[in-house]
Design a protein around this motif. Structure first.
Motif, PDB file in Angstrom:
ATOM      1  N   GLN A  36       0.817  -1.215   0.000  1.00 22.20           N
ATOM      2  CA  GLN A  36       0.000   0.000   0.000  1.00 22.20           C
ATOM      3  C   GLN A  36       0.852   1.267   0.000  1.00 22.20           C
ATOM      4  O   GLN A  36       0.415   2.306  -0.458  1.00 22.20           O
ATOM      5  CB  GLN A  36      -0.953   0.028   1.207  1.00 22.20           C
ATOM      6  N   ARG A  37       2.080   1.178   0.558  1.00 20.31           N
ATOM      7  CA  ARG A  37       2.969   2.331   0.582  1.00 20.31           C
ATOM      8  C   ARG A  37       4.392   1.854   0.865  1.00 20.31           C
ATOM      9  O   ARG A  37       4.678   1.371   1.951  1.00 20.31           O
ATOM     10  CB  ARG A  37       2.530   3.375   1.598  1.00 20.31           C
ATOM     11  N   ILE A  55       0.217   2.130  -3.833  1.00 23.09           N
ATOM     12  CA  ILE A  55      -0.100   0.865  -4.490  1.00 23.09           C
ATOM     13  C   ILE A  55      -0.406   1.125  -5.966  1.00 23.09           C
ATOM     14  O   ILE A  55      -0.951   2.173  -6.329  1.00 23.09           O
ATOM     15  CB  ILE A  55      -1.262   0.142  -3.775  1.00 23.09           C
TER      16      ILE A  55
END
Length: 156
Positions: A36-37, A55
């Motif tokens: 996601q990061r 993402i």
């Protein structure tokens, strides 16, 4: 927000080296490698960088990217607290028919892997491929640097 659009390919030969206008050694680690990061710390030649990536979209070709130049000393300090594993590679810049291909030749636990990326202005943009490009691996998470740190190429 900055949006990065790129395609990634395996490289089938080292012919690209003769066409490279420039090369630089890169050492990088990750403060966070969750999909996601990712938060990357990089020493690129005589410069340091801190990069945050979001993402990817469904195709894997587009994602948010933010980057800030920091000193090499700051980058080296941050590398000390990164997750286990390091990415060590040389990046070659090859201009081919109006596109700059960034070709990464990996060392250490990713020895034997060479990939090329090309940044685009939109996902539908046509890419003329040099003869040394092989299979497209855009969106294949195994080839993300953050994954190569955890699951090195030599262990596949």
């Amino acid at each position: 927000m900055a949006q990065e659009i790129e395609r990634k390919y395996l490289v089938s030969s080292d012919e690209f080296k003769a066409q490279a206008a420039k090369s630089v050694r890169i050492i990088q680690g990750y403060l966070s490698s969750v999909p996601q990061r990712t938060v990357r710390v990089r020493v690129k030649g005589d410069k340091g960088f801190l990069t945050i990536k979001g993402i990817g979209n469904e195709s894997g070709a587009s994602r948010y990217e933010w980057e800030k130049e920091i000193t090499v000393e700051e980058a080296q300090e941050l590398l000390k607290i990164c997750e286990p594993g390091v990415i060590d590679k040389t990046r070659y810049l090859v201009d081919f028919e109006g596109h700059i291909f960034e070709v990464d030749e990996f060392y250490g636990s990713n020895q034997g892997l060479t990939v090329a990326e090309v940044e685009l202005t939109d996902e539908a943009q046509t890419v003329h491929k040099p003869s040394w490009l092989a299979e497209e691996v855009t969106g294949d998470a195994r080839y993300y640097n953050s994954m190569l740190m955890k699951q090195p190429f030599t262990q596949w």
